[in-house]
Motif scaffolding. Structure first.
Motif, PDB file in Angstrom:
ATOM      1  N   GLU A 153       0.837  -1.192   0.000  1.00 34.47           N
ATOM      2  CA  GLU A 153       0.000   0.000   0.000  1.00 34.47           C
ATOM      3  C   GLU A 153       0.880   1.254   0.000  1.00 34.47           C
ATOM      4  N   GLY A 154       0.482   2.219  -0.807  1.00 34.27           N
ATOM      5  CA  GLY A 154       1.197   3.482  -0.836  1.00 34.27           C
ATOM      6  C   GLY A 154       2.344   3.538  -1.822  1.00 34.27           C
ATOM      7  N   VAL A 155       2.672   2.405  -2.461  1.00 38.73           N
ATOM      8  CA  VAL A 155       3.733   2.414  -3.466  1.00 38.73           C
ATOM      9  C   VAL A 155       3.207   3.087  -4.723  1.00 38.73           C
ATOM     10  N   GLU A 156       3.833   4.166  -5.121  1.00 34.38           N
ATOM     11  CA  GLU A 156       3.354   4.908  -6.284  1.00 34.38           C
ATOM     12  C   GLU A 156       4.498   5.684  -6.910  1.00 34.38           C
ATOM     13  N   SER A 157       4.533   5.702  -8.218  1.00 33.27           N
ATOM     14  CA  SER A 157       5.538   6.490  -8.930  1.00 33.27           C
ATOM     15  C   SER A 157       5.144   7.962  -8.918  1.00 33.27           C
ATOM     16  N   THR A 158       6.131   8.818  -9.056  1.00 33.57           N
ATOM     17  CA  THR A 158       5.899  10.262  -9.126  1.00 33.57           C
ATOM     18  C   THR A 158       5.707  10.631 -10.594  1.00 33.57           C
ATOM     19  N   LYS A 159       4.470  10.935 -10.961  1.00 35.88           N
ATOM     20  CA  LYS A 159       4.117  11.078 -12.377  1.00 35.88           C
ATOM     21  C   LYS A 159       4.172  12.533 -12.845  1.00 35.88           C
ATOM     22  N   VAL A 160       4.548  12.688 -14.103  1.00 34.01           N
ATOM     23  CA  VAL A 160       4.561  13.987 -14.771  1.00 34.01           C
ATOM     24  C   VAL A 160       3.720  13.871 -16.036  1.00 34.01           C
ATOM     25  N   LEU A 161       2.752  14.758 -16.187  1.00 37.39           N
ATOM     26  CA  LEU A 161       1.906  14.762 -17.376  1.00 37.39           C
ATOM     27  C   LEU A 161       2.560  15.633 -18.440  1.00 37.39           C
ATOM     28  N   GLU A 162       2.834  15.042 -19.600  1.00 39.44           N
ATOM     29  CA  GLU A 162       3.505  15.754 -20.684  1.00 39.44           C
ATOM     30  C   GLU A 162       2.541  15.929 -21.846  1.00 39.44           C
ATOM     31  N   LEU A 163       2.385  17.164 -22.294  1.00 39.97           N
ATOM     32  CA  LEU A 163       1.444  17.497 -23.353  1.00 39.97           C
ATOM     33  C   LEU A 163       2.174  17.867 -24.636  1.00 39.97           C
ATOM     34  N   ASN A 164       1.560  17.515 -25.745  1.00 38.86           N
ATOM     35  CA  ASN A 164       2.106  17.844 -27.064  1.00 38.86           C
ATOM     36  C   ASN A 164       1.667  19.259 -27.434  1.00 38.86           C
ATOM     37  N   PRO A 165       2.593  20.225 -27.479  1.00 37.68           N
ATOM     38  CA  PRO A 165       2.200  21.616 -27.749  1.00 37.68           C
ATOM     39  C   PRO A 165       1.754  21.851 -29.187  1.00 37.68           C
ATOM     40  N   ASN A 166       1.977  20.864 -30.056  1.00 35.72           N
ATOM     41  CA  ASN A 166       1.615  21.011 -31.464  1.00 35.72           C
ATOM     42  C   ASN A 166       0.321  20.275 -31.823  1.00 35.72           C
ATOM     43  N   HIS A 167      -0.344  19.712 -30.821  1.00 38.84           N
ATOM     44  CA  HIS A 167      -1.558  18.944 -31.074  1.00 38.84           C
ATOM     45  C   HIS A 167      -2.793  19.837 -30.935  1.00 38.84           C
ATOM     46  N   THR A 168      -3.854  19.485 -31.662  1.00 40.17           N
ATOM     47  CA  THR A 168      -5.076  20.285 -31.613  1.00 40.17           C
ATOM     48  C   THR A 168      -5.735  20.263 -30.239  1.00 40.17           C
ATOM     49  N   VAL A 169      -5.519  19.181 -29.478  1.00 41.76           N
ATOM     50  CA  VAL A 169      -6.076  19.124 -28.123  1.00 41.76           C
ATOM     51  C   VAL A 169      -5.450  20.198 -27.245  1.00 41.76           C
ATOM     52  N   PHE A 170      -4.165  20.422 -27.415  1.00 45.89           N
ATOM     53  CA  PHE A 170      -3.489  21.462 -26.633  1.00 45.89           C
ATOM     54  C   PHE A 170      -4.048  22.830 -27.006  1.00 45.89           C
ATOM     55  N   ALA A 171      -4.313  23.051 -28.286  1.00 42.48           N
ATOM     56  CA  ALA A 171      -4.906  24.315 -28.713  1.00 42.48           C
ATOM     57  C   ALA A 171      -6.284  24.508 -28.087  1.00 42.48           C
ATOM     58  N   ALA A 172      -7.060  23.423 -27.989  1.00 42.72           N
ATOM     59  CA  ALA A 172      -8.380  23.508 -27.367  1.00 42.72           C
ATOM     60  C   ALA A 172      -8.270  23.808 -25.874  1.00 42.72           C
ATOM     61  N   LEU A 173      -7.278  23.217 -25.223  1.00 48.65           N
ATOM     62  CA  LEU A 173      -7.033  23.502 -23.807  1.00 48.65           C
ATOM     63  C   LEU A 173      -6.708  24.981 -23.598  1.00 48.65           C
ATOM     64  N   LYS A 174      -5.830  25.511 -24.439  1.00 49.49           N
ATOM     65  CA  LYS A 174      -5.439  26.918 -24.333  1.00 49.49           C
ATOM     66  C   LYS A 174      -6.640  27.831 -24.542  1.00 49.49           C
ATOM     67  N   ALA A 175      -7.473  27.479 -25.516  1.00 48.27           N
ATOM     68  CA  ALA A 175      -8.650  28.303 -25.796  1.00 48.27           C
ATOM     69  C   ALA A 175      -9.622  28.287 -24.620  1.00 48.27           C
ATOM     70  N   ALA A 176      -9.822  27.116 -24.029  1.00 46.90           N
ATOM     71  CA  ALA A 176     -10.725  27.015 -22.881  1.00 46.90           C
ATOM     72  C   ALA A 176     -10.193  27.820 -21.701  1.00 46.90           C
ATOM     73  N   HIS A 177      -8.897  27.736 -21.481  1.00 49.20           N
ATOM     74  CA  HIS A 177      -8.283  28.480 -20.381  1.00 49.20           C
ATOM     75  C   HIS A 177      -8.382  29.983 -20.614  1.00 49.20           C
ATOM     76  N   ALA A 178      -8.129  30.410 -21.858  1.00 54.35           N
ATOM     77  CA  ALA A 178      -8.209  31.839 -22.183  1.00 54.35           C
ATOM     78  C   ALA A 178      -9.618  32.374 -22.018  1.00 54.35           C
ATOM     79  N   ALA A 179     -10.618  31.501 -22.261  1.00 51.14           N
ATOM     80  CA  ALA A 179     -12.018  31.910 -22.124  1.00 51.14           C
ATOM     81  C   ALA A 179     -12.502  31.828 -20.681  1.00 51.14           C
ATOM     82  N   GLY A 180     -11.648  31.333 -19.788  1.00 44.60           N
ATOM     83  CA  GLY A 180     -12.047  31.211 -18.390  1.00 44.60           C
ATOM     84  C   GLY A 180     -12.985  30.061 -18.109  1.00 44.60           C
ATOM     85  N   ASP A 181     -13.041  29.088 -19.009  1.00 41.50           N
ATOM     86  CA  ASP A 181     -13.947  27.949 -18.855  1.00 41.50           C
ATOM     87  C   ASP A 181     -13.242  26.860 -18.047  1.00 41.50           C
TER      88      ASP A 181
END
Length: 266
Positions: free
Chosen positions: A150-178
């Motif tokens: 119990e409690g054994v867990e790796s320390t994870k880092v989420l890495e995003l592709n800055p050239n992917h359309t999903v990243f563009a959608a994330l940026k747009a949502a953040h800029a809109a305050g959503d």
């Protein structure tokens, strides 16, 4: 590339000039390991990749540290140092520009990751997970099968592709305050990254029926993008050994994607 058994001597002898490390991926299935985002990066550089499928393999390589002065490098351990200078500069700029967005995603994931950052070397994948510290994600899986783990867990880092359309959608949502939309994207991306890494998410991005996104809420393009992510989750789960639990997980991913697509068309 051809899959075959090789000795460490043979691997080192075939290393092209400029290759500094012996790259390896650890897991229970060679097909899945060969399709990991960073596996594609290593292979695209013309380097060979060791596919280690026994539980003890990674532990042994960590103890050895290197072979003939060539360091062993787990492709899911973070920065592989394979980006170009231009990619490094672009990543630094993206980190600075999107600092607030990354903090919001980290907060939305509520302690599941230590850090959120960009990975400029991702190709068609929108996201991947890496691990920091001495416990990798594969070690986490192995150790959790042992008693009193119990409690054994790796320390994870989420890495995003800055050239992917999903990243563009994330940026747009953040800029809109959503903030709700950013949170839903964050959970779905994290779940997809877990599946690609061979881990199982506890929940599928919070996509309960009452929280399902609609085309009117996020736009047709973003909804179709989420559909693609849901289908990818199902395919990623299929890379895992087809036991009953994982099969249900894959079917759930595809079902969510289908439900979202139906919402999009409505």
């Amino acid at each position: 590339k051809e899959k075959k058994l090789v000795t460490l001597d043979e691997y080192v002898e075939k290393m092209p000039e400029g290759q500094k490390c012996i790259y390896f991926a650890a897991g229970d299935d060679t097909d899945r390991l060969g399709k990991l985002p960073n596996a594609q990066l290593v292979l695209s550089k013309g380097y060979d990749l060791l596919l280690c499928t026994e539980d003890v393999d990674e532990f042994c390589l960590q103890m050895m540290r290197d072979y003939k002065e060539k360091e062993f490098k787990n492709i899911n351990s973070g920065d592989l140092g394979l980006e170009t200078e231009d990619e490094k500069k672009a990543a630094e700029a993206a980190e600075t520009e999107n600092k607030d967005l990354f903090e919001e995603i980290k907060k939305d994931l509520n302690g599941k990751v230590k850090e959120v950052k960009v990975n400029p070397t991702l190709q068609e994948h929108p996201v991947t997970l890496s691990a920091e510290g001495g416990i990798s994600m594969e070690m986490e899986k192995v150790l959790r099968r042992m008693p009193n783990a119990e409690g054994v867990e790796s320390t994870k880092v989420l890495e995003l592709n800055p050239n992917h359309t999903v990243f563009a959608a994330l940026k747009a949502a953040h800029a809109a305050g959503d903030t709700d939309k950013v949170a839903k994207y964050a959970e779905l991306l994290y779940d997809q990254a877990l599946l690609i890494a061979g881990l199982q998410p506890v929940v599928l991005g919070g996509l309960e029926s009452e929280g399902r996104l609609t085309a009117s809420q996020i736009g047709l393009a973003a909804t179709v993008e989420l559909l693609a992510l849901g289908l990818t989750c199902g395919l990623a789960a299929a890379f895992l050994k087809p036991d009953r639990v994982r099969l249900k997980l894959a079917l759930a991913c595809v079902a969510h994607a289908g439900a979202m697509f139906g919402t999009c068309l409505a």
